[in-house]
Scaffold this active site. Structure first.
Site, short mmCIF file in Angstrom:
data_model
loop_
_atom_site.label_atom_id
_atom_site.label_comp_id
_atom_site.label_asym_id
_atom_site.label_seq_id
_atom_site.Cartn_x
_atom_site.Cartn_y
_atom_site.Cartn_z
N LYS A 41 0.86 -1.19 0.00
CA LYS A 41 0.00 0.00 0.00
C LYS A 41 0.90 1.24 0.00
CE LYS A 41 -3.35 2.00 3.15
NZ LYS A 41 -4.05 1.81 4.42
N ARG A 90 -14.10 6.56 16.71
CA ARG A 90 -14.41 7.99 16.75
C ARG A 90 -15.90 8.23 16.61
NH1 ARG A 90 -10.27 8.95 12.01
NH2 ARG A 90 -11.48 7.12 11.49
N SER A 128 -5.99 10.50 9.72
CA SER A 128 -4.75 10.69 8.95
C SER A 128 -5.08 11.08 7.52
CB SER A 128 -3.92 9.41 8.97
OG SER A 128 -3.57 9.06 10.27
O1 PNS Z 1 -4.99 2.41 10.84
P1 PNS Z 1 -5.63 1.36 9.99
O2 PNS Z 1 -5.08 1.44 8.58
O3 PNS Z 1 -7.13 1.42 10.04
O4 PNS Z 1 -5.18 -0.07 10.60
C1 PNS Z 1 -5.59 -1.26 10.00
C2 PNS Z 1 -4.85 -2.47 10.64
C3 PNS Z 1 -3.35 -2.28 10.57
C4 PNS Z 1 -5.27 -2.61 12.08
C5 PNS Z 1 -5.29 -3.73 9.85
O5 PNS Z 1 -5.15 -3.48 8.48
C6 PNS Z 1 -4.48 -4.97 10.21
O6 PNS Z 1 -4.59 -5.48 11.30
N1 PNS Z 1 -3.66 -5.46 9.25
C7 PNS Z 1 -2.82 -6.61 9.44
C8 PNS Z 1 -3.27 -7.80 8.60
C9 PNS Z 1 -4.34 -8.58 9.31
O7 PNS Z 1 -4.15 -9.12 10.37
N2 PNS Z 1 -5.51 -8.64 8.66
C10 PNS Z 1 -6.68 -9.27 9.21
C11 PNS Z 1 -7.34 -8.33 10.21
S1 PNS Z 1 -9.00 -8.71 10.40
#
Ligand code: PNS
Length: 164
Positions: A41, A90, A128
């Site tokens: 990403k 939020r 962000s």
């Molecule tokens: O700040 P964000 O982008 O909303 O965070 C998203 C995050 C990092 C929490 C989520 O994308 C994540 O946990 N990614 C790691 C991959 C994973 O475990 N995916 C399954 C989660 S259900």
């Protein structure tokens, strides 16, 4: 020892994130801020930059660490010995996405609990994504992100950060 992981992209960290860290850290022995590496990403700030902003912002909180991860969050949490995931809510609009992730993570790791914390309402509209957009268009983001991030955004987008 109660360990919580607070995962996210943090591109960049906002005062909403930091408000959550300040709240969450009071309830655990150690809070690990886990920055998603996001190799597939496109992020505005590199992992090094995102880590530096966060490390600087939490330097005075002794039980807070900054780390990064890729792969499954539940596997990272298990490696670090965390029993809790902290996520911020939020507004109602956050809920559906957060519920899906919490339920999926529960299916993958039934003993890992997700706890939702609400940031101070002053930051309830801060994300962000919006900070990046406003900064890109030359708007003032002071008071929403740490000063180092304000300066870095101004530099990235070729604007001045405004008077101190
Ligand atoms: O700040 P964000 O982008 O909303 O965070 C998203 C995050 C990092 C929490 C989520 O994308 C994540 O946990 N990614 C790691 C991959 C994973 O475990 N995916 C399954 C989660 S259900």
């Amino acid at each position: 020892m109660r360990i919580a992981v607070y995962p996210g992209t943090f591109d960049p960290v906002t005062f909403g994130h930091l408000d959550l860290v300040e709240r969450g850290r009071k309830h655990v022995d150690k809070l690990i801020i886990a920055i998603l590496r996001n190799e597939d990403k496109q992020t505005l700030f590199s992992l090094g930059e995102r880590t530096a902003f966060l490390s600087q912002a939490v330097a005075s909180w002794p039980n807070v660490e900054v780390d990064s991860f890729d792969g499954l969050l539940v596997e990272y949490a298990s490696r670090t010995g965390a029993s809790l995931i902290f996520r911020g809510l939020r507004a109602v609009s956050d809920f559906e996405y957060e519920l899906q992730m919490a339920m999926m993570n529960r299916r993958l790791a039934p003993n890992l609990e997700t706890a939702f914390l609400m940031p101070n309402e002053a930051f309830s509209y801060v994300s962000s994504r919006l900070v990046r957009e406003v900064a890109r268009l030359g708007g003032d983001v002071r008071g929403l992100v740490p000063p180092a991030v304000v300066a870095a955004l101004a530099k990235k987008f070729g604007h001045t950060a405004g008077p101190p």
